[in-house]
Motif scaffolding. Structure first.
Motif: not given
Length: 460
Positions: A131, A134, A148
């Motif tokens: 993640e 991102s 993700s």
């Protein structure tokens, strides 16, 4: 015709002991080799296309970074610097590289993206799901054809909650993938009322920490373990659990290892049998299996063309002997779930270049245009197309694709082989009350217990 190079980074390796054995025996890592093959397959398919980049050929370089961050950095610098300038060549302002496909592991991809970021070179990963990637401020040129881990961490918690496992243990790799993914799981688990007896972590180069993790598992009362672990760490962990005969645990895993055939050994089945987890969807790529057996070898390896006398052939083939052992083998192809992600990444770059080169039918593309990496980044943000398997490819505001997973169960068939049987799915493209489904029919649990048949659909 110009050749647009977007080299492929292959990084994921099997467990440390397997890796050592491969090195000693000069054995090719089959998983990475297949990913390289699918990239070449996609490029050759595009180069034959009459509708995509009609009069332009794509080129490539492939680097194996061998699970080494140092090797990854070296390969990245080599790609960015491009080939040596031939005497008489003049600088024409053309970038030596337009995109990079890779890496496989999240931590290596973080390093790769930070290195290429200032030069605005797009990086498209087929497997780096952390993640952390991102963050568009830190990684403005990063894209991925995998979702993700924000979704995967939550999905693990929903699985645990659904089956009423309110007392669990948690293990993760001490890297970007494991730490970020486990944080998402723990946060969701707390909100869902799941109690976590322990949360421990280790890295592949830390045998003492691994020992402490195994001791913690051995002494704990939790019989369910959530393992947000990379493939290498999982191999090491299972090896130690097997050695100490720690069995009967219900393991819930992630896409990083849950469908890896390299973990299937007779001694590991006692530990991993009945495992349940989140997997990348299996997508059949038409023509790839035949390509693996036929079209790939002759142009890629001159040794397969038996010209000359026996001694000349033997000398020419000696450097390829470990690869040629795979020439007639393709049984693993169907389980390479990340292959479709590599395929989509290649086509995303091709569609971006198609737009930038103003390609039209039947005129073709404007070959004399100079394309810079930043232009490819902007074009990737706008791609929206459908590949031949029927999947739509586009990137959201974080550079990722929609989360679509299978829930799979490790099961042993009548012949003794392990099958990764689909028992549910998670699809973030659907409404909250439809996106997560678990069908418990025929699920085999740790200890080979069969759950009563039922299907559950719940809102997330």
């Amino acid at each position: 015709m110009p050749k647009y190079s977007f080299p492929n980074e292959q990084a994921t390796k099997s467990a440390k002991q397997v890796q050592k054995k491969e090195k000693e025996n000069n054995i090719v890592n089959l998983r990475d080799f297949r990913l390289a093959q699918i990239m070449i397959f996609a490029i050759e398919e595009i180069n034959r296309s009459e509708s995509l980049l009609q009069n332009v050929s794509l080129g490539y370089k492939i680097y194996d970074t061998c699970s080494s961050r140092m090797s990854s950095m070296s390969a990245t610098m080599g790609l960015m610097n491009g080939p040596e300038i031939v005497a008489g060549d003049r600088c024409n302002g053309q970038s030596p590289i337009h995109a990079i496909i890779g890496e496989t592991e999240s931590s290596a991809t973080v390093i790769l993206s930070r290195t290429t970021g200032p030069f605005k070179i797009p990086v498209i990963s087929h497997a780096a799901s952390c993640e952390c990637l991102s963050n568009r401020k830190d990684y403005p040129s990063f894209f991925r054809t995998i979702a993700s881990d924000y979704h995967q961490g939550r999905a693990l918690a929903y699985i645990v909650k659904h089956f009423g496992w309110s007392w669990v243990g948690a293990v993760n790799s001490d890297n970007d993938y494991g730490n970020n993914g486990m944080a998402i799981f723990l946060n969701t688990a707390q909100k869902e009322g799941i109690c976590v007896e322990y949360s421990v972590k280790f890295y592949r180069t830390e045998p003492e920490k691994l020992k402490k993790v195994v001791d913690t598992i051995k002494k704990s009362t939790a019989k369910v373990i959530v393992a947000f672990v990379s493939l290498l760490e999982m191999g090491l962990l299972i090896d130690q659990l097997s050695i100490q005969n720690i069995t009967g645990l219900q393991i819930v895993g992630v896409e990083g290892w849950i469908t890896s055939k390299s973990l299937i050994t007779p001694k590991n089945i006692c530990v991993l049998g009945g495992s349940l987890g989140i997997a990348v969807r299996k997508i059949y790529i038409e023509g790839f299996a035949d390509y693996v057996l036929k079209e790939f070898w002759d142009p890629a390896f001159p040794c397969s063309q038996k010209e000359g006398n026996d001694s000349q052939i033997k000398l020419k083939c000696s450097r390829y002997q470990d690869l040629l052992a795979l020439k007639s083998y393709n049984e693993d192809v169907s389980e390479h779930r990340h292959s479709s992600n590599v395929y989509k990444a290649v086509y995303a770059v091709a569609n971006s270049l198609h737009s930038l080169l103003k390609c039209k039918e039947p005129e073709g593309c404007e070959k004399d245009l100079i394309i810079q990496p930043q232009q490819v980044v902007e074009a990737l943000k706008k791609v929206n197309f459908t590949v031949k398997m029927g999947d739509r490819v586009w990137f959201d505001s974080t550079g990722a694709t929609i989360a679509q997973y299978e829930v799979v169960n490790w099961q042993q068939d009548s012949g003794g082989s392990i099958q990764f049987k689909p028992v549910g799915f998670y699809d973030a493209s659907l409404s909250p009350d439809q996106r997560f489904v678990v069908n418990t029919e025929n699920i085999i649990w740790a200890g080979a217990k069969l759950k009563a048949s039922s299907t559950f659909l719940f809102q997330v």
